[in-house]
Design a protein around this motif. Structure first.
Motif: not given
Ligand SMILES: Cc1cc2nc3c(=O)[nH]c(=O)nc-3n(C[C@H](O)[C@H](O)[C@H](O)COP(=O)(O)OP(=O)(O)OC[C@H]3O[C@@H](n4cnc5c(N)ncnc54)[C@H](O)[C@@H]3O)c2cc1C
Length: 414
Positions: A10-11, A30, A38, A43, A222, A224, A254, A275, A352, A354, A356, A381, A383, A385-386
């Motif tokens: 998302v970032i 990615d 990922e 979340n 791909e 990195i 991340a 988490g 699931w 993942g 943080r 961390g 948050l 998505w927020t």
């Protein structure tokens, strides 16, 4: 000007959207075959400035110590060797004071509130659909002790106090009738009518599609492997398949960002905190909640995702391993059943786990380190998505040379 973004979570994808709108030629790389596969995949989906409390509380070291000797349900520590853990761990514990908690919460709230504004602008522009639920979030307290703690913490959110309502049990059940069966076991709640929820994975995939239509290139599958540098600048990004050059690079990997930063001479204080989530189909909507929220005594978050409910919990320090087994989830399944019995299909659970990407102060890292043309946007961390849309705007501002809209104190590497 060409920008290469490393990471399509998302970032990375929100950053691509900001930069392509600013007129840059953007490529995103990615290792997965699609965006948001990922940490941004499973979340809890909460957009929660009203819960932007720092994790580093004075009580946390005690809880972590207990997890070394007792089987803990929420805090778990699996003995493993990782050189980054000791330095990060000391730093994390150093933040566990009342004063740091106040400062770190204020900083997170500033970014979360700004980011929510940016998300709303993006939705206004794009009309993206991602299972938005704008009814507000409820924070449920089962015991008087937890409720009193929750009330004490509220003053840390002073700038948005007018959006937070303290509810007694009857009022809480009036707005969330699915909790009626727990009436005698709930002490009260806090309702934040401006908090919301949505499916981060769906949002990121749809936004990536929009980015593609606007000319962003995506290189999936791909990995990195290396960044080449010359005279204080990144020159090349090497993957298992290709080599890429650009004028500017954004690192948005991340928890994995640290490995690449270290090779560039930068220390990023990020460590993965694992988490878990379970997603269950709703079978009886009359017994399902209409809000997302958090069962505060048990640190279990939940939100509606189309015709399902997702629950997330657990903070486990176990390195970079994302594997899981059914017993990891039994605590959460029992809690989901205790909250919304008869609403969900417990024979059809999606599991699931993942990582943080946690920093000790709970805020992400922006700006440059040693390399003048590489910008960090990483370490969001619990948050991310927020914080995503605001972090993307900040990164685009820093690259472009504009003054970011909020004070970045405590969020810049240098
Ligand atoms: C259980 C849980 C619940 C959560 N609940 C919430 C919530 O309710 N609200 C909230 O705001 N946040 C929540 N979060 C936090 C949020 O999910 C994260 O902060 C956010 O997803 C981080 O986004 P990202 O893009 O930095 O990471 P990612 O989505 O992990 O993206 C990083 C990308 O980098 C790629 N990558 C890594 N290494 C390489 C490499 N070497 N080569 C190529 N690609 C690579 C990965 O494939 C990945 O796509 C939760 C997190 C967890 C684990």
């Amino acid at each position: 000007m060409e920008v290469l973004i490393l990471g399509a979570g998302v970032i990375g994808v929100t950053t691509a959207y900001e930069l392509v709108n600013d007129g840059y030629q953007v490529t995103v790389i990615d290792r997965q075959s699609k965006p948001a596969m990922e940490t941004s995949f499973g979340n809890a989906g909460l957009i929660s400035p009203g819960h932007s409390f720092a994790w580093t509380t004075p009580k946390l070291p005690g809880n972590l110590m207990k997890s070394l000797f007792q089987k803990q349900r929420v805090f778990r520590f699996k003995l493993h060797w990782c050189p980054g853990l000791i330095r990060w761990g000391f730093n994390f514990i150093r933040h566990c004071t009342s004063e740091n908690m106040r400062i770190n919460t204020a900083r997170k709230l500033r970014l979360c509130s700004f980011s929510q504004e940016k998300l709303h602008e993006l939705i206004q522009e794009t009309r993206l659909e991602y299972d938005q639920n704008k009814k507000g979030l409820i924070y449920i307290y089962r015991s008087d002790e937890a409720l009193n703690e929750g009330i004490k913490k509220l003053k840390l959110l002073q700038p948005i106090m007018d959006k937070l309502d303290l509810l007694n049990t009857d009022d809480l059940i009036k707005i969330e009738p699915a909790l009626d069966h727990l009436k005698s076991r709930i002490a009260g709640g806090i309702y934040c009518n401006t908090d919301e929820s949505g499916n981060c994975h769906k949002f990121t995939q749809k936004l990536a599609k929009l980015c593609l239509e606007k000319g962003v290139k995506f290189q999936f599958d791909e990995t990195i492997t290396r960044l080449e540098t010359k005279r204080g600048k990144v020159q090349k990004v090497i993957t298992n398949k290709n080599e890429y050059t650009a004028d500017v690079y954004v690192l948005a990997l991340a928890s994995h960002s640290t490995f690449f930063a270290r090779k560039l001479g930068d220390y990023l204080p990020i460590y993965p905190v694992k988490g878990y989530s379970i997603t269950l189909p709703i079978v009886d909507f009359s017994k399902a909640p209409v809000h997302g929220g958090i069962d505060e005594d048990n640190l279990l978050a939940f939100s509606l995702m189309a015709n399902s409910i997702r629950f997330t919990s657990v903070a486990e320090i176990a390195g970079y391993d994302t594997s899981h087994k059914p017993s990891d989830f039994s605590y959460m399944v029992d809690l989901a059943d205790s909250l919304f019995p008869d609403a969900l299909d417990f024979t059809n659970i999606k599991y699931w786990a993942g990582l943080r990407p946690m920093t000790p102060n709970g805020s992400p890292i922006f700006g440059n380190g040693k390399m003048k043309n590489l910008f960090y946007n990483t370490g969001h961390g619990h948050l991310g998505w927020t914080m995503a849309c605001g972090s993307a705007k900040i990164t685009a501002d820093l690259i472009t040379g504009r003054k970011p809209n909020i004070d970045l104190e405590g969020m810049l590497l240098n």
